[in-house]
Scaffold this motif. Structure first.
Motif, PDB file in Angstrom:
ATOM      1  N   ARG A 121       0.840  -1.203   0.000  1.00 34.29           N
ATOM      2  CA  ARG A 121       0.000   0.000   0.000  1.00 34.29           C
ATOM      3  C   ARG A 121       0.875   1.252   0.000  1.00 34.29           C
ATOM      4  NH1 ARG A 121      -1.681   3.936   3.002  1.00 34.29           N
ATOM      5  NH2 ARG A 121      -0.444   3.277   4.808  1.00 34.29           N
ATOM      6  N   LEU A 122       1.901   1.249   0.830  1.00 38.77           N
ATOM      7  CA  LEU A 122       2.813   2.390   0.890  1.00 38.77           C
ATOM      8  C   LEU A 122       3.594   2.540  -0.417  1.00 38.77           C
ATOM      9  CD1 LEU A 122       4.141   1.774   4.514  1.00 38.77           C
ATOM     10  CD2 LEU A 122       2.621   3.635   3.781  1.00 38.77           C
ATOM     11  N   PHE A 123       3.969   1.412  -0.986  1.00 40.67           N
ATOM     12  CA  PHE A 123       4.664   1.393  -2.278  1.00 40.67           C
ATOM     13  C   PHE A 123       3.784   2.030  -3.365  1.00 40.67           C
ATOM     14  CE2 PHE A 123       5.239  -1.092  -6.257  1.00 40.67           C
ATOM     15  CZ  PHE A 123       6.539  -0.738  -6.571  1.00 40.67           C
ATOM     16  N   THR A 124       2.529   1.603  -3.410  1.00 43.63           N
ATOM     17  CA  THR A 124       1.589   2.121  -4.412  1.00 43.63           C
ATOM     18  C   THR A 124       1.366   3.617  -4.233  1.00 43.63           C
ATOM     19  OG1 THR A 124       0.462  -0.023  -4.447  1.00 43.63           O
ATOM     20  CG2 THR A 124      -0.728   1.859  -5.374  1.00 43.63           C
ATOM     21  N   GLN A 125       1.214   4.058  -2.995  1.00 43.13           N
ATOM     22  CA  GLN A 125       0.998   5.476  -2.736  1.00 43.13           C
ATOM     23  C   GLN A 125       2.209   6.301  -3.151  1.00 43.13           C
ATOM     24  OE1 GLN A 125      -2.018   6.805  -1.665  1.00 43.13           O
ATOM     25  NE2 GLN A 125      -0.958   8.641  -2.424  1.00 43.13           N
ATOM     26  N   SER A 126       3.395   5.782  -2.930  1.00 41.55           N
ATOM     27  CA  SER A 126       4.609   6.499  -3.327  1.00 41.55           C
ATOM     28  C   SER A 126       4.678   6.669  -4.838  1.00 41.55           C
ATOM     29  CB  SER A 126       5.857   5.753  -2.832  1.00 41.55           C
ATOM     30  OG  SER A 126       5.896   5.720  -1.424  1.00 41.55           O
ATOM     31  N   ILE A 127       4.238   5.645  -5.566  1.00 41.96           N
ATOM     32  CA  ILE A 127       4.207   5.744  -7.024  1.00 41.96           C
ATOM     33  C   ILE A 127       3.219   6.825  -7.446  1.00 41.96           C
ATOM     34  CG2 ILE A 127       3.595   4.548  -9.160  1.00 41.96           C
ATOM     35  CD1 ILE A 127       4.485   1.954  -7.790  1.00 41.96           C
ATOM     36  N   LYS A 128       2.019   6.806  -6.848  1.00 45.32           N
ATOM     37  CA  LYS A 128       1.001   7.810  -7.199  1.00 45.32           C
ATOM     38  C   LYS A 128       1.463   9.224  -6.847  1.00 45.32           C
ATOM     39  CE  LYS A 128      -2.934   4.655  -6.756  1.00 45.32           C
ATOM     40  NZ  LYS A 128      -4.155   4.317  -5.982  1.00 45.32           N
ATOM     41  N   ASP A 129       2.283   9.329  -5.780  1.00 48.29           N
ATOM     42  CA  ASP A 129       2.820  10.630  -5.374  1.00 48.29           C
ATOM     43  C   ASP A 129       4.046  11.020  -6.185  1.00 48.29           C
ATOM     44  OD1 ASP A 129       0.871  10.755  -3.449  1.00 48.29           O
ATOM     45  OD2 ASP A 129       2.158  10.070  -1.810  1.00 48.29           O
ATOM     46  N   LYS A 130       4.451  10.126  -7.092  1.00 48.63           N
ATOM     47  CA  LYS A 130       5.656  10.345  -7.920  1.00 48.63           C
ATOM     48  C   LYS A 130       6.921  10.470  -7.077  1.00 48.63           C
ATOM     49  CE  LYS A 130       3.006  12.525 -11.657  1.00 48.63           C
ATOM     50  NZ  LYS A 130       2.861  11.248 -12.354  1.00 48.63           N
ATOM     51  N   ASP A 131       6.911   9.825  -5.924  1.00 50.23           N
ATOM     52  CA  ASP A 131       8.088   9.785  -5.059  1.00 50.23           C
ATOM     53  C   ASP A 131       8.801   8.461  -5.347  1.00 50.23           C
ATOM     54  OD1 ASP A 131       9.994   9.814  -3.121  1.00 50.23           O
ATOM     55  OD2 ASP A 131       8.643  10.331  -1.473  1.00 50.23           O
ATOM     56  N   LEU A 132       9.551   8.448  -6.441  1.00 49.54           N
ATOM     57  CA  LEU A 132      10.127   7.205  -6.920  1.00 49.54           C
ATOM     58  C   LEU A 132      11.215   6.657  -6.000  1.00 49.54           C
ATOM     59  CD1 LEU A 132      10.261   7.994 -10.735  1.00 49.54           C
ATOM     60  CD2 LEU A 132       8.484   6.829  -9.436  1.00 49.54           C
ATOM     61  N   TYR A 133      11.941   7.537  -5.335  1.00 48.97           N
ATOM     62  CA  TYR A 133      12.974   7.078  -4.418  1.00 48.97           C
ATOM     63  C   TYR A 133      12.352   6.342  -3.229  1.00 48.97           C
ATOM     64  CZ  TYR A 133      16.265   9.895  -7.068  1.00 48.97           C
ATOM     65  OH  TYR A 133      17.033  10.406  -8.077  1.00 48.97           O
ATOM     66  N   GLN A 134      11.258   6.897  -2.699  1.00 49.26           N
ATOM     67  CA  GLN A 134      10.587   6.238  -1.578  1.00 49.26           C
ATOM     68  C   GLN A 134       9.948   4.923  -2.034  1.00 49.26           C
ATOM     69  OE1 GLN A 134      10.533   7.326   1.853  1.00 49.26           O
ATOM     70  NE2 GLN A 134      10.055   5.142   1.823  1.00 49.26           N
ATOM     71  N   ALA A 135       9.444   4.905  -3.259  1.00 47.84           N
ATOM     72  CA  ALA A 135       8.874   3.670  -3.801  1.00 47.84           C
ATOM     73  C   ALA A 135       9.933   2.575  -3.844  1.00 47.84           C
ATOM     74  CB  ALA A 135       8.310   3.923  -5.198  1.00 47.84           C
ATOM     75  N   LEU A 136      11.136   2.945  -4.216  1.00 47.15           N
ATOM     76  CA  LEU A 136      12.236   1.985  -4.248  1.00 47.15           C
ATOM     77  C   LEU A 136      12.505   1.413  -2.864  1.00 47.15           C
ATOM     78  CD1 LEU A 136      14.636   0.585  -5.596  1.00 47.15           C
ATOM     79  CD2 LEU A 136      15.928   2.703  -5.341  1.00 47.15           C
ATOM     80  N   GLU A 137      12.453   2.265  -1.844  1.00 47.43           N
ATOM     81  CA  GLU A 137      12.666   1.815  -0.466  1.00 47.43           C
ATOM     82  C   GLU A 137      11.607   0.784  -0.061  1.00 47.43           C
ATOM     83  OE1 GLU A 137      15.045   2.686   1.702  1.00 47.43           O
ATOM     84  OE2 GLU A 137      16.075   4.107   0.399  1.00 47.43           O
ATOM     85  N   TYR A 138      10.336   1.092  -0.334  1.00 47.82           N
ATOM     86  CA  TYR A 138       9.258   0.171   0.049  1.00 47.82           C
ATOM     87  C   TYR A 138       9.316  -1.129  -0.754  1.00 47.82           C
ATOM     88  CZ  TYR A 138       7.052   3.819   2.857  1.00 47.82           C
ATOM     89  OH  TYR A 138       6.790   4.770   3.816  1.00 47.82           O
ATOM     90  N   ASP A 139       9.726  -1.032  -2.015  1.00 48.25           N
ATOM     91  CA  ASP A 139       9.847  -2.228  -2.842  1.00 48.25           C
ATOM     92  C   ASP A 139      10.881  -3.176  -2.240  1.00 48.25           C
ATOM     93  OD1 ASP A 139       9.330  -3.738  -5.336  1.00 48.25           O
ATOM     94  OD2 ASP A 139      11.411  -3.258  -5.774  1.00 48.25           O
ATOM     95  N   GLU A 140      12.017  -2.628  -1.813  1.00 46.20           N
ATOM     96  CA  GLU A 140      13.056  -3.456  -1.212  1.00 46.20           C
ATOM     97  C   GLU A 140      12.590  -4.036   0.132  1.00 46.20           C
ATOM     98  OE1 GLU A 140      16.883  -1.661  -1.016  1.00 46.20           O
ATOM     99  OE2 GLU A 140      16.916  -1.164  -3.145  1.00 46.20           O
ATOM    100  N   GLU A 141      11.873  -3.231   0.916  1.00 40.98           N
ATOM    101  CA  GLU A 141      11.350  -3.732   2.201  1.00 40.98           C
ATOM    102  C   GLU A 141      10.399  -4.902   1.971  1.00 40.98           C
ATOM    103  OE1 GLU A 141       9.912  -1.082   5.257  1.00 40.98           O
ATOM    104  OE2 GLU A 141      11.023   0.588   4.362  1.00 40.98           O
ATOM    105  N   PHE A 142       9.580  -4.797   0.933  1.00 41.71           N
ATOM    106  CA  PHE A 142       8.624  -5.849   0.593  1.00 41.71           C
ATOM    107  C   PHE A 142       9.356  -7.160   0.325  1.00 41.71           C
ATOM    108  CE2 PHE A 142       6.221  -8.284  -2.543  1.00 41.71           C
ATOM    109  CZ  PHE A 142       4.936  -8.297  -2.020  1.00 41.71           C
ATOM    110  N   HIS A 143      10.340  -7.107  -0.552  1.00 41.46           N
ATOM    111  CA  HIS A 143      11.067  -8.326  -0.920  1.00 41.46           C
ATOM    112  C   HIS A 143      11.971  -8.816   0.208  1.00 41.46           C
ATOM    113  CE1 HIS A 143       9.673  -8.672  -5.034  1.00 41.46           C
ATOM    114  NE2 HIS A 143       9.826  -7.362  -5.168  1.00 41.46           N
ATOM    115  N   ASN A 144      12.523  -7.890   0.986  1.00 41.17           N
ATOM    116  CA  ASN A 144      13.364  -8.298   2.109  1.00 41.17           C
ATOM    117  C   ASN A 144      12.562  -9.040   3.173  1.00 41.17           C
ATOM    118  OD1 ASN A 144      15.645  -7.206   0.947  1.00 41.17           O
ATOM    119  ND2 ASN A 144      15.580  -5.311   2.135  1.00 41.17           N
ATOM    120  N   LEU A 145      11.318  -8.625   3.386  1.00 41.56           N
ATOM    121  CA  LEU A 145      10.469  -9.303   4.357  1.00 41.56           C
ATOM    122  C   LEU A 145      10.204 -10.741   3.918  1.00 41.56           C
ATOM    123  CD1 LEU A 145       8.731  -9.447   6.862  1.00 41.56           C
ATOM    124  CD2 LEU A 145       6.882  -8.310   5.607  1.00 41.56           C
ATOM    125  N   ILE A 146       9.983 -10.933   2.629  1.00 35.09           N
ATOM    126  CA  ILE A 146       9.766 -12.289   2.120  1.00 35.09           C
ATOM    127  C   ILE A 146      11.006 -13.146   2.367  1.00 35.09           C
ATOM    128  CG2 ILE A 146       9.441 -13.668   0.025  1.00 35.09           C
ATOM    129  CD1 ILE A 146       7.653 -11.402  -1.028  1.00 35.09           C
TER     130      ILE A 146
END
Length: 222
Positions: A121-146
């Motif tokens: 959800r946070l990843f998606t919101q960052s994309i919609k906000d055009k905050d691509l750097y923050q989106a990258l952070e959440y994307d890595e957190e997502f995969h790291n948790l897995i």
């Protein structure tokens, strides 16, 4: 003169070497220290607030990680970004993450499913906000948790090493701009559904698809 900022946050509990390593790695990955930039250990030590010895120790570790190159008797420079290495980085990363998610699918708990959904959800919101750097952070957190759920420290270690270089590519080329897309967020949700159903095969297939998506984007702009 190296473009080193002075107003960055410093961790309060860290050895001098760890502090130097963490900060130098961040500056290199984010591009504050540019590819092929000559590094002055005295200036870096002053900027970070440590002596030259931990900076030199950190530079040796960064050389082992492939982020700097040391030329004895001459100088130390940030390694250049070789565009031809992108596919070589992504191929093993996709395989390792697929292995991790296969195990995670058999171990995952309902509360971890919710954690993944919140990160997406946070990843998606960052994309919609055009905050691509923050989106990258959440994307890595997502995969790291897995990977944490998969509980294989060797996979975590190998992926961490690869991710350092992939993150550098992403930060460098995001300026063009290159970023995560909503399609990636949809794939995240498909991964979550596969994990919820304990479907290892589907989870592995979608994870590889998701992780290799940026590779296609890189190939369009390089």
């Amino acid at each position: 003169m190296m473009p080193i900022p002075s107003d960055y946050p410093k961790p309060t509990r860290s050895t001098a070497k760890d502090l130097a390593l963490s900060q130098l790695k961040k500056w290199i990955i984010e591009g504050t220290l540019q590819p092929d930039e000559k590094l002055n250990d005295a200036a870096l030590a002053a900027a970070i607030g440590v002596s030259r010895t931990p900076v030199r120790e950190a530079l040796q570790l960064l050389e082992a990680q492939g982020l700097v190159q040391m030329f004895p008797g001459k100088d130390t420079r940030v390694t250049t970004i070789d565009k031809d290495h992108i596919s070589k980085l992504y191929a093993p990363l996709g395989v390792l993450h697929a292995l991790a998610v296969e195990t995670a699918a058999q171990r995952i708990e309902p509360e971890q499913i919710q954690q993944l959904r919140e990160l997406n959800r946070l990843f998606t919101q960052s994309i919609k906000d055009k905050d691509l750097y923050q989106a990258l952070e959440y994307d890595e957190e997502f995969h790291n948790l897995i990977m944490e759920i998969g509980d294989n420290p060797y996979i975590v270690s190998f992926c961490s090493s690869l991710q350092i270089h992939i993150r550098r590519f992403k930060y460098f080329f995001l300026k063009q701009p290159l970023g995560q897309t909503l399609a990636a967020a949809e794939e995240h949700e498909q991964i979550i559904q596969a994990l919820e159903e304990h479907d290892s095969d589907a989870a592995a297939r979608i994870v590889k698809q998701n992780l290799l998506r940026p590779l296609a984007e890189f190939e369009q702009i390089l």
